[in-house]
Design an enzyme around this catalytic site. Structure first.
Site, PDB file in Angstrom:
ATOM      1  N   HIS A  33      23.579  63.836  43.623  1.00 54.61           N
ATOM      2  CA  HIS A  33      24.093  63.874  44.908  1.00 54.61           C
ATOM      3  C   HIS A  33      22.872  63.064  45.999  1.00 54.61           C
ATOM      4  O   HIS A  33      23.035  62.198  46.903  1.00 54.61           O
ATOM      5  CB  HIS A  33      24.748  64.864  45.762  1.00 54.61           C
ATOM      6  CG  HIS A  33      26.088  65.171  45.051  1.00 54.61           C
ATOM      7  ND1 HIS A  33      26.291  66.092  44.172  1.00 54.61           N
ATOM      8  CD2 HIS A  33      27.207  64.453  45.299  1.00 54.61           C
ATOM      9  CE1 HIS A  33      27.708  66.199  43.767  1.00 54.61           C
ATOM     10  NE2 HIS A  33      28.157  65.140  44.194  1.00 54.61           N
ATOM     11  N   ASP A  62      35.000  66.631  46.734  1.00 56.97           N
ATOM     12  CA  ASP A  62      34.331  68.131  46.513  1.00 56.97           C
ATOM     13  C   ASP A  62      33.433  68.529  47.749  1.00 56.97           C
ATOM     14  O   ASP A  62      32.992  69.439  48.152  1.00 56.97           O
ATOM     15  CB  ASP A  62      33.710  68.075  45.196  1.00 56.97           C
ATOM     16  CG  ASP A  62      32.410  66.978  45.097  1.00 56.97           C
ATOM     17  OD1 ASP A  62      31.973  66.625  46.115  1.00 56.97           O
ATOM     18  OD2 ASP A  62      32.406  66.466  44.036  1.00 56.97           O
ATOM     19  N   ALA A 114      41.726  54.952  47.938  1.00 56.78           N
ATOM     20  CA  ALA A 114      40.328  54.308  48.646  1.00 56.78           C
ATOM     21  C   ALA A 114      40.678  52.826  48.687  1.00 56.78           C
ATOM     22  O   ALA A 114      40.382  52.256  49.835  1.00 56.78           O
ATOM     23  CB  ALA A 114      39.284  54.326  47.855  1.00 56.78           C
ATOM     24  N   ASP A 132      31.863  57.651  45.299  1.00 54.56           N
ATOM     25  CA  ASP A 132      31.704  58.846  44.519  1.00 54.56           C
ATOM     26  C   ASP A 132      32.960  59.154  43.851  1.00 54.56           C
ATOM     27  O   ASP A 132      33.595  59.912  43.821  1.00 54.56           O
ATOM     28  CB  ASP A 132      31.350  59.856  45.391  1.00 54.56           C
ATOM     29  CG  ASP A 132      30.792  61.310  44.592  1.00 54.56           C
ATOM     30  OD1 ASP A 132      30.482  61.117  43.205  1.00 54.56           O
ATOM     31  OD2 ASP A 132      30.834  62.169  44.969  1.00 54.56           O
TER      32      ASP A 132
END
Length: 496
Positions: A33, A62, A114, A132
């Site tokens: 990340h 998440d 998306a 992501d």
């Protein structure tokens, strides 16, 4: 297919899996990340000083990427993820690890696909876009890696905005990785590839993992050398960041040998299912070269390429076919199975029968091709031609004439290399039709009768075996129908 979500507890925290694929392990998720988020944000701050950055996170339900964005002081974040189940986990089970990011008053969460969400946004909406996404498990899931998707992102970015997207492994999916690279370039974005080692990913056999840092405006080494990294990072350092842009030449040289991925002609999932090893893309078995040239190739593969030092524009083209479709496979057989004799090239065997499901493998493909060779060895081509010609009135006149010429050539025992192109067409058609028909109705294709379920094969006294009547006819119809269909593919106008 239903989505399976699994959270594994271990001594160092948790590991999260979707459909059996590791998404993150809290033991080392900071590596992933921080590389995904921090360089893009730091570059955007350099380009937009004294500006409240607007950031879009696509995927990332998440909350871990959002945690790192918030830690950099960004005040306006939109996050869009299509999975309410993952978002729910992000607000509950993952909360101790994402610092409650999804409940921050600085973030707006959208439960939506998306691509659909991005298509409704006005131009120049964001300074940074973070993608992501999960690893694609079917062709439909690759739309968010297409040229059309990246064109949408280019549109919603400020002209000097920055995108960082996760990719795939440049080790395990070399052609897939560079397909994404060329697709980014084709969308008008200037892209820089990165790779890094994540221990939990490597333990699962995923290899090094890849990312892409991109912008409508070129990204220079000088720019990245002047960015300021936050002080509270766990793993990312300036030196490690610069090293991530370095690729071995054996992997990097594959980038000019792929097609771009589009919605109309998808390529990415084919590359993921049918990976080509760097050593197999260019060597002396594929091209005519002497010993000195082979040594040069070996030396070249030992050199590194630093993508901070080069600026590239797209060199790839849109594919002519979706390589996972049966028609495309047949067309490739037509074009490649009988190459020009003046060239010392062989067809790409992996494309003769491509892997079409993620639980298959190239090794299984090779075994099928070997099986096909055995099947063809059992075929009496001369007798088959005679049988087909007896029914030639059912075939198009041109095909019937070519088959008659081929039969004469075979009876005269001329070498195959002296046969006209019609012979190559026929042998290819026979091969692919027998293989495909055998997959559907194995006994029918070879008129062996019904399988009795024991090692002795069929029994002549078994009522299910009729001496070849209806089964032979079905096998003949499958073969002849396939021949006509493939002949049509070869001879139809190019603009159809």
């Amino acid at each position: 297919m239903p989505t399976s979500l699994f959270v594994e507890q271990h001594d160092n925290g948790i590991a999260f899996y979707i459909n059996g694929d590791l998404q993150f392990d809290t033991a080392d998720e900071a590596i992933y990340h921080e590389y995904l988020v921090i360089p893009a944000l730091a570059l955007a701050r350099e380009r937009f000083p004294q500006t409240d950055l607007r950031v879009l996170i696509c995927g990332g339900g998440d909350g871990l990427a959002a945690r790192d964005v918030l830690s950099c002081g960004v005040s306006q974040i939109d996050l869009v993820d299509y999975s309410p189940e993952v978002l729910s986990l992000g607000r509950t089970v993952f909360k101790p690890y994402n610092a409650g990011s999804l409940e921050s008053d600085r973030i707006t969460v959208y439960t939506q696909e998306a691509f659909e969400f991005a298509s409704t946004l006005p131009d120049n909406s964001y300074h940074v876009v973070i993608c992501d996404f999960t690893y694609p498990t079917c062709s439909e899931e690759t739309s968010i890696y297409s040229r059309e998707w990246f064109q949408q992102i280019n549109r919603v970015l400020h002209p000097a905005g920055v995108i960082c997207t996760n990719g795939v492994s440049p080790d395990n999916s070399t052609t897939g990785f560079w397909c994404l690279y060329q697709t980014l370039l084709a969308s008008g974005l200037m892209a820089k590839p990165l790779q890094l080692s994540i221990p939990s990913f490597r333990q699962h056999g995923y290899g090094n993992w890849g990312f892409f840092l991109a912008s409508p405006q070129p990204i220079s080494r000088f720019e990245l050398e002047t960015i300021s990294l936050p002080d509270n990072l766990q793993v990312l350092t300036r030196e490690q960041l610069f090293q991530a842009f370095v690729f071995n030449s054996a992997i990097a040289q594959v980038r000019d040998r792929v097609m771009i991925h589009t919605l109309d002609c998808p390529q990415l999932f084919y590359y993921l299912l049918n990976p080509t090893s760097p050593s197999g893309v260019r060597n002396c078995r594929d091209v005519a070269c002497n010993v000195s040239q082979e040594n040069e190739l070996t030396k070249e593969s030992d050199r590194d390429i630093n993508f901070l030092d080069i600026q590239e524009t797209g060199t790839a083209q849109v594919g002519a076919h979706d390589l996972l479709q049966l028609e495309s496979a047949a067309q490739f057989w037509i074009e490649q199975i009988y190459p020009n004799q003046d060239q010392d090239n062989s067809p790409d065997m992996t494309r003769l029968l491509p892997v079409r499901h993620r639980y298959h493998s190239p090794k299984m493909t090779a075994e099928w091709l070997a099986y096909l060779k055995q099947l063809l060895a059992e075929v009496d081509v001369s007798r088959l031609l005679t049988t087909i010609l007896e029914r030639s009135q059912e075939l198009p006149p041109q095909i019937a004439q070519e088959l008659k010429q081929l039969a004469q050539k075979i009876r005269s025992q001329e070498p195959l290399s002296k046969l006209p192109d019609s012979a190559a067409k026929f042998l290819m058609m026979l091969s692919v039709t027998l293989l495909m028909a055998n997959l559907v109705t194995p006994d029918a294709v070879f008129a062996k009768g019904s399988y009795s379920g024991h090692s002795g094969g069929y029994s002549s006294g078994d009522s299910s075996y009729d001496g070849g009547g209806s089964w032979k006819m079905l096998g003949f119809l499958l073969t002849t129908g396939g021949l006509i269909w493939l002949a049509y593919l070869f001879n139809r106008p190019k603009d159809e």
